[in-house]
Design a protein around this motif. Structure first.
Motif, PDB file in Angstrom:
ATOM      1  N   CYS A   1      25.131 -40.953 -52.456  1.00 44.55           N
ATOM      2  CA  CYS A   1      23.974 -41.270 -51.447  1.00 44.55           C
ATOM      3  C   CYS A   1      23.947 -42.654 -50.827  1.00 44.55           C
ATOM      4  N   ALA A   2      24.024 -42.954 -49.481  1.00 48.82           N
ATOM      5  CA  ALA A   2      24.070 -44.097 -48.944  1.00 48.82           C
ATOM      6  C   ALA A   2      22.793 -45.205 -49.406  1.00 48.82           C
ATOM      7  N   ARG A   3      21.746 -44.454 -49.754  1.00 45.40           N
ATOM      8  CA  ARG A   3      20.530 -45.066 -49.978  1.00 45.40           C
ATOM      9  C   ARG A   3      20.341 -45.329 -51.464  1.00 45.40           C
ATOM     10  N   CYS A   4      20.557 -44.414 -52.473  1.00 45.72           N
ATOM     11  CA  CYS A   4      20.151 -44.814 -53.859  1.00 45.72           C
ATOM     12  C   CYS A   4      21.528 -44.515 -54.672  1.00 45.72           C
ATOM     13  N   GLY A   5      22.761 -43.983 -54.027  1.00 45.29           N
ATOM     14  CA  GLY A   5      23.786 -44.006 -54.936  1.00 45.29           C
ATOM     15  C   GLY A   5      24.127 -42.909 -55.883  1.00 45.29           C
ATOM     16  N   ALA A   6      23.267 -41.966 -55.477  1.00 47.39           N
ATOM     17  CA  ALA A   6      23.418 -40.582 -56.454  1.00 47.39           C
ATOM     18  C   ALA A   6      24.886 -39.978 -56.030  1.00 47.39           C
ATOM     19  N   PRO A   7      25.435 -39.469 -57.017  1.00 48.26           N
ATOM     20  CA  PRO A   7      26.620 -39.043 -56.921  1.00 48.26           C
ATOM     21  C   PRO A   7      26.800 -37.742 -55.825  1.00 48.26           C
ATOM     22  N   GLY A   8      27.704 -37.450 -55.015  1.00 44.23           N
ATOM     23  CA  GLY A   8      27.670 -36.298 -54.147  1.00 44.23           C
ATOM     24  C   GLY A   8      28.397 -35.219 -54.642  1.00 44.23           C
ATOM     25  N   PRO A   9      28.713 -34.282 -53.714  1.00 44.98           N
ATOM     26  CA  PRO A   9      28.480 -34.323 -52.460  1.00 44.98           C
ATOM     27  C   PRO A   9      27.084 -33.957 -51.801  1.00 44.98           C
ATOM     28  N   HIS A  10      26.577 -34.599 -50.634  1.00 53.30           N
ATOM     29  CA  HIS A  10      25.298 -34.360 -50.076  1.00 53.30           C
ATOM     30  C   HIS A  10      25.674 -33.685 -48.619  1.00 53.30           C
ATOM     31  N   ARG A  11      24.483 -33.255 -48.401  1.00 53.65           N
ATOM     32  CA  ARG A  11      24.636 -32.352 -46.865  1.00 53.65           C
ATOM     33  C   ARG A  11      23.819 -32.954 -45.776  1.00 53.65           C
ATOM     34  N   SER A  12      23.208 -34.207 -45.965  1.00 53.84           N
ATOM     35  CA  SER A  12      22.453 -34.859 -44.830  1.00 53.84           C
ATOM     36  C   SER A  12      23.138 -35.870 -44.356  1.00 53.84           C
ATOM     37  N   PHE A  13      23.177 -35.957 -43.179  1.00 55.07           N
ATOM     38  CA  PHE A  13      23.692 -37.433 -42.598  1.00 55.07           C
ATOM     39  C   PHE A  13      22.443 -38.272 -41.886  1.00 55.07           C
ATOM     40  N   VAL A  14      22.361 -39.475 -42.311  1.00 55.52           N
ATOM     41  CA  VAL A  14      21.310 -40.288 -41.613  1.00 55.52           C
ATOM     42  C   VAL A  14      21.861 -41.606 -41.178  1.00 55.52           C
ATOM     43  N   ALA A  15      22.184 -41.777 -39.750  1.00 53.68           N
ATOM     44  CA  ALA A  15      22.787 -43.022 -39.478  1.00 53.68           C
ATOM     45  C   ALA A  15      22.049 -44.197 -39.871  1.00 53.68           C
ATOM     46  N   GLN A  16      20.749 -44.103 -39.706  1.00 52.55           N
ATOM     47  CA  GLN A  16      19.954 -45.271 -40.165  1.00 52.55           C
ATOM     48  C   GLN A  16      19.858 -45.707 -41.644  1.00 52.55           C
ATOM     49  N   SER A  17      20.533 -44.903 -42.462  1.00 56.41           N
ATOM     50  CA  SER A  17      20.574 -45.098 -43.810  1.00 56.41           C
ATOM     51  C   SER A  17      22.007 -45.249 -44.412  1.00 56.41           C
ATOM     52  N   GLY A  18      22.743 -45.223 -43.312  1.00 56.52           N
ATOM     53  CA  GLY A  18      24.307 -45.541 -43.753  1.00 56.52           C
ATOM     54  C   GLY A  18      25.162 -44.324 -43.986  1.00 56.52           C
ATOM     55  N   GLY A  19      24.970 -43.266 -43.727  1.00 60.47           N
ATOM     56  CA  GLY A  19      25.690 -42.032 -43.944  1.00 60.47           C
ATOM     57  C   GLY A  19      25.049 -40.975 -44.555  1.00 60.47           C
ATOM     58  N   MET A  20      25.613 -40.251 -45.487  1.00 59.76           N
ATOM     59  CA  MET A  20      25.467 -39.018 -46.042  1.00 59.76           C
ATOM     60  C   MET A  20      24.234 -39.675 -47.173  1.00 59.76           C
ATOM     61  N   VAL A  21      23.140 -38.899 -47.520  1.00 58.93           N
ATOM     62  CA  VAL A  21      22.061 -39.121 -48.270  1.00 58.93           C
ATOM     63  C   VAL A  21      21.555 -37.754 -49.127  1.00 58.93           C
ATOM     64  N   CYS A  22      21.105 -38.219 -50.169  1.00 56.80           N
ATOM     65  CA  CYS A  22      20.701 -37.023 -51.143  1.00 56.80           C
ATOM     66  C   CYS A  22      19.402 -36.325 -50.584  1.00 56.80           C
ATOM     67  N   PRO A  23      19.215 -35.064 -51.233  1.00 54.55           N
ATOM     68  CA  PRO A  23      17.906 -34.460 -50.902  1.00 54.55           C
ATOM     69  C   PRO A  23      16.491 -35.276 -50.758  1.00 54.55           C
ATOM     70  N   ASP A  24      16.615 -36.311 -52.081  1.00 52.78           N
ATOM     71  CA  ASP A  24      15.180 -37.257 -52.299  1.00 52.78           C
ATOM     72  C   ASP A  24      15.046 -38.205 -51.292  1.00 52.78           C
ATOM     73  N   CYS A  25      16.383 -38.604 -50.731  1.00 52.17           N
ATOM     74  CA  CYS A  25      16.404 -39.694 -49.607  1.00 52.17           C
ATOM     75  C   CYS A  25      16.406 -39.224 -48.260  1.00 52.17           C
ATOM     76  N   ALA A  26      16.604 -37.865 -48.067  1.00 54.29           N
ATOM     77  CA  ALA A  26      16.859 -37.562 -46.625  1.00 54.29           C
ATOM     78  C   ALA A  26      15.692 -37.207 -46.173  1.00 54.29           C
ATOM     79  N   PRO A  27      15.103 -37.778 -44.789  1.00 54.62           N
ATOM     80  CA  PRO A  27      14.017 -37.583 -44.278  1.00 54.62           C
ATOM     81  C   PRO A  27      13.858 -36.342 -43.613  1.00 54.62           C
ATOM     82  N   ALA A  28      12.713 -35.720 -43.094  1.00 55.23           N
ATOM     83  CA  ALA A  28      12.629 -34.374 -42.639  1.00 55.23           C
ATOM     84  C   ALA A  28      13.256 -34.589 -41.294  1.00 55.23           C
ATOM     85  N   GLY A  29      14.027 -33.226 -40.959  1.00 55.09           N
ATOM     86  CA  GLY A  29      14.761 -33.449 -39.674  1.00 55.09           C
ATOM     87  C   GLY A  29      16.286 -33.804 -39.871  1.00 55.09           C
ATOM     88  N   SER A  30      16.725 -34.226 -41.195  1.00 54.84           N
ATOM     89  CA  SER A  30      17.907 -34.907 -40.878  1.00 54.84           C
ATOM     90  C   SER A  30      19.102 -33.951 -40.717  1.00 54.84           C
TER      91      SER A  30
END
Length: 242
Positions: free
Chosen positions: A154-183
């Motif tokens: 996860c680009a925000r918290c470092g949780a191991p992947g794989p993850h399914r959400s991409f958020v440009a503002q956060s730096g890439g793939m993010v985990c479900p806990d860090c992914a904002p709605a609509g990612s």
């Protein structure tokens, strides 16, 4: 004032007076260079064709107070004509040099120069799909500037992947806990394609399905434009992978 030489890629040109041009270049050693090329718009000029966008040249400059002056230029890579003859190559190259122009204000390095030259050479040769060359260039240029997208943890918290959400503002793939709605939801094939583009794994890139490469292109464009803080105007004219 002293003279100096550098290997350069021509990024863009602007008319100056009746016969001159201001040429913006990315130098191998000196980073971004803006210089006046005197008389290059005259039909008798030997320098004009060597100082067009997408060309690579060995140039001697006279260091001026605000703008340097081009004294001599010899061609090292004549990629302009092959690129300009094909719409997809031309629009991809335009987006690449626009990005290099932006990054050159602060982050220019030998690696940036070599990456751009390699990308323009690949475009001129039609080595791969034009959009794939552009996408690979954008990701690798961002990485060289310290903005490599996180594609594993996860680009925000470092949780191991794989993850399914991409958020440009956060730096890439993010985990479900860090992914904002609509990612943006990303399938594993698209994530793998992004990884191949970043690593220059062209066997994998060329084998990707059209839907996968098109989805990756949208993510790459969003990511690059977010970190450059302004839109890349040339991207509006780039076709998606076909």
């Amino acid at each position: 004032m002293p003279t100096y030489r550098d290997e350069v890629v021509v990024l863009r040109t602007h008319k100056l007076g009746e016969a001159d041009r201001i040429v913006t270049m990315l130098g191998r050693r000196h980073g971004k260079i803006r210089a006046v090329a005197k008389g290059v718009r005259r039909t008798s000029s030997r320098l004009g064709a060597r100082l067009e966008p997408f060309m690579v040249a060995d140039v001697q400059f006279y260091a001026g107070r605000s703008l340097d002056i081009v004294q001599q230029a010899s061609s090292l890579g004549t990629y302009g004509s092959e690129i300009a003859a094909d719409y997809d190559r031309y629009t991809a190259a335009s987006a690449m040099v626009e990005t290099a122009d932006r990054l050159g204000d602060a982050d220019a390095s030998v690696s940036h120069y070599l990456l751009l030259v390699g990308g323009l050479r690949a475009l001129s040769q039609g080595a791969h799909a034009s959009r794939s060359i552009l996408d690979s260039y954008l990701l690798r240029a961002m990485a060289l500037s310290g903005w490599a997208p996180g594609l594993e943890e996860c680009a925000r918290c470092g949780a191991p992947g794989p993850h399914r959400s991409f958020v440009a503002q956060s730096g890439g793939m993010v985990c479900p806990d860090c992914a904002p709605a609509g990612s943006a939801r990303v399938d594993p094939d698209t994530t793998g394609h992004l990884r191949a583009l970043l690593q220059g794994d062209w066997d994998s890139v060329d084998a990707a399905a059209t839907r996968t490469s098109a989805a990756a292109s949208g993510l790459v464009a969003a990511y690059a434009q977010w970190h450059l803080e302004r839109g890349i105007r040339s991207l509006a004219h780039v076709e998606t992978n076909r």
